[in-house]
Design a protein around this motif. Structure first.
Motif, PDB file in Angstrom:
ATOM      1  N   LYS A   1       1.831   7.259  -6.360  1.00  0.00           N
ATOM      2  CA  LYS A   1       0.696   8.180  -6.497  1.00  0.00           C
ATOM      3  C   LYS A   1       1.450   9.783  -6.257  1.00  0.00           C
ATOM      4  O   LYS A   1       1.173  10.503  -6.914  1.00  0.00           O
ATOM      5  CB  LYS A   1      -0.540   7.794  -5.587  1.00  0.00           C
ATOM      6  CG  LYS A   1      -1.606   8.856  -5.946  1.00  0.00           C
ATOM      7  CD  LYS A   1      -2.847   8.308  -5.099  1.00  0.00           C
ATOM      8  CE  LYS A   1      -3.357   9.697  -4.290  1.00  0.00           C
ATOM      9  NZ  LYS A   1      -4.003   9.630  -3.271  1.00  0.00           N
ATOM     10  N   LEU A   2       2.086   9.598  -5.288  1.00  0.00           N
ATOM     11  CA  LEU A   2       2.631  11.111  -4.689  1.00  0.00           C
ATOM     12  C   LEU A   2       3.698  11.440  -5.791  1.00  0.00           C
ATOM     13  O   LEU A   2       3.721  12.787  -6.152  1.00  0.00           O
ATOM     14  CB  LEU A   2       3.381  10.796  -3.309  1.00  0.00           C
ATOM     15  CG  LEU A   2       2.284  10.805  -2.127  1.00  0.00           C
ATOM     16  CD1 LEU A   2       2.927  10.552  -0.944  1.00  0.00           C
ATOM     17  CD2 LEU A   2       1.383  11.988  -2.087  1.00  0.00           C
TER      18      LEU A   2
ATOM     19  N   GLU B   1       3.580  10.823  -9.062  1.00  0.00           N
ATOM     20  CA  GLU B   1       2.983  11.469 -10.064  1.00  0.00           C
ATOM     21  C   GLU B   1       2.345  12.837  -9.964  1.00  0.00           C
ATOM     22  O   GLU B   1       2.465  13.747 -10.669  1.00  0.00           O
ATOM     23  CB  GLU B   1       1.668  10.496 -10.546  1.00  0.00           C
ATOM     24  CG  GLU B   1       0.953  10.813 -11.814  1.00  0.00           C
ATOM     25  CD  GLU B   1       1.742  10.934 -12.803  1.00  0.00           C
ATOM     26  OE1 GLU B   1       2.546  10.535 -13.105  1.00  0.00           O
ATOM     27  OE2 GLU B   1       1.356  11.686 -13.638  1.00  0.00           O
ATOM     28  N   GLU B   2       1.726  13.041  -8.784  1.00  0.00           N
ATOM     29  CA  GLU B   2       1.238  14.320  -8.166  1.00  0.00           C
ATOM     30  C   GLU B   2       2.409  15.267  -8.379  1.00  0.00           C
ATOM     31  O   GLU B   2       2.436  16.176  -8.716  1.00  0.00           O
ATOM     32  CB  GLU B   2       0.553  14.290  -6.963  1.00  0.00           C
ATOM     33  CG  GLU B   2      -0.743  13.601  -6.929  1.00  0.00           C
ATOM     34  CD  GLU B   2      -1.407  13.401  -5.261  1.00  0.00           C
ATOM     35  OE1 GLU B   2      -2.395  12.577  -5.367  1.00  0.00           O
ATOM     36  OE2 GLU B   2      -0.605  14.237  -4.277  1.00  0.00           O
TER      37      GLU B   2
ATOM     38  N   ASP C   1       0.655  -1.251  -0.051  1.00  0.00           N
ATOM     39  CA  ASP C   1       0.128  -0.082  -0.078  1.00  0.00           C
ATOM     40  C   ASP C   1       0.904   1.156  -0.030  1.00  0.00           C
ATOM     41  O   ASP C   1       0.566   2.234  -0.746  1.00  0.00           O
ATOM     42  CB  ASP C   1      -1.019  -0.112   1.180  1.00  0.00           C
ATOM     43  CG  ASP C   1      -2.062  -1.087   1.233  1.00  0.00           C
ATOM     44  OD1 ASP C   1      -2.268  -1.428   0.177  1.00  0.00           O
ATOM     45  OD2 ASP C   1      -2.848  -1.279   2.241  1.00  0.00           O
TER      46      ASP C   1
ATOM     47  N   ALA D   1       2.341   1.755  -3.532  1.00  0.00           N
ATOM     48  CA  ALA D   1       1.377   2.554  -4.198  1.00  0.00           C
ATOM     49  C   ALA D   1       1.170   3.904  -3.884  1.00  0.00           C
ATOM     50  O   ALA D   1       1.029   4.834  -5.000  1.00  0.00           O
ATOM     51  CB  ALA D   1       0.030   1.870  -4.065  1.00  0.00           C
ATOM     52  N   GLU D   2       1.251   4.441  -2.634  1.00  0.00           N
ATOM     53  CA  GLU D   2       0.932   5.790  -2.317  1.00  0.00           C
ATOM     54  C   GLU D   2       2.289   6.479  -2.617  1.00  0.00           C
ATOM     55  O   GLU D   2       2.096   7.498  -3.220  1.00  0.00           O
ATOM     56  CB  GLU D   2       0.866   5.780  -0.462  1.00  0.00           C
ATOM     57  CG  GLU D   2       0.685   7.176  -0.106  1.00  0.00           C
ATOM     58  CD  GLU D   2      -0.753   7.751  -0.418  1.00  0.00           C
ATOM     59  OE1 GLU D   2      -1.801   6.774  -0.861  1.00  0.00           O
ATOM     60  OE2 GLU D   2      -0.795   8.991  -0.185  1.00  0.00           O
TER      61      GLU D   2
END
Ligand code: ZN
Length: 117
Positions: A42-43, A45-46, A35, A38-39
């Motif tokens: 995501k961060l 990409e942001e 998890d 994955a976080e």
């Protein structure tokens, strides 16, 4: 060794040692680690998107009329300052020449703002 492979190797050892409690705990920790991976993705990409937006923001040139141009963009394109301010999107404006019924002016098809240049 990747995280997933490491967890799998330790899980195999715990399974062979017949330690169910530790094995279940490891599975739970492995799930949490995945998890977190994955976080992090995501961060990242942001963060990439924010850097892109900041770079664009630094190139924006404001004018006394409600339009924007981008530094170093040739030919110079007029973007709607209203749409940029409200929506954060660069909307290219239509430039009407002096022979149009409105004279030399700019029009935004998105928000319908129209002004003389
Ligand atoms: Zn607009």
């Amino acid at each position: 060794m990747g995280l997933y492979e490491g967890i799998k190797d330790v899980a195999k050892v715990l399974q062979q040692a017949d330690n169910v409690d530790l094995y279940l705990k490891l599975l739970e920790l492995g799930e949490q680690a995945l998890d977190l991976q994955a976080e992090i993705a995501k961060l990242k990409e942001e963060n990439r998107e924010l850097k892109k937006a900041r770079n664009l923001d630094e190139r924006i040139v404001r004018h006394s009329k409600p339009y924007l141009t981008l530094e170093d963009e040739l030919p110079e394109i007029h973007y709607c300052a209203t749409c940029w301010g409200k929506e954060g999107h660069l909307i290219q404006m239509t430039i009407l020449d002096e022979n149009s019924p409105y004279g030399k002016s700019a029009y935004c098809h998105n928000c319908s703002i129209h002004f003389k240049l």
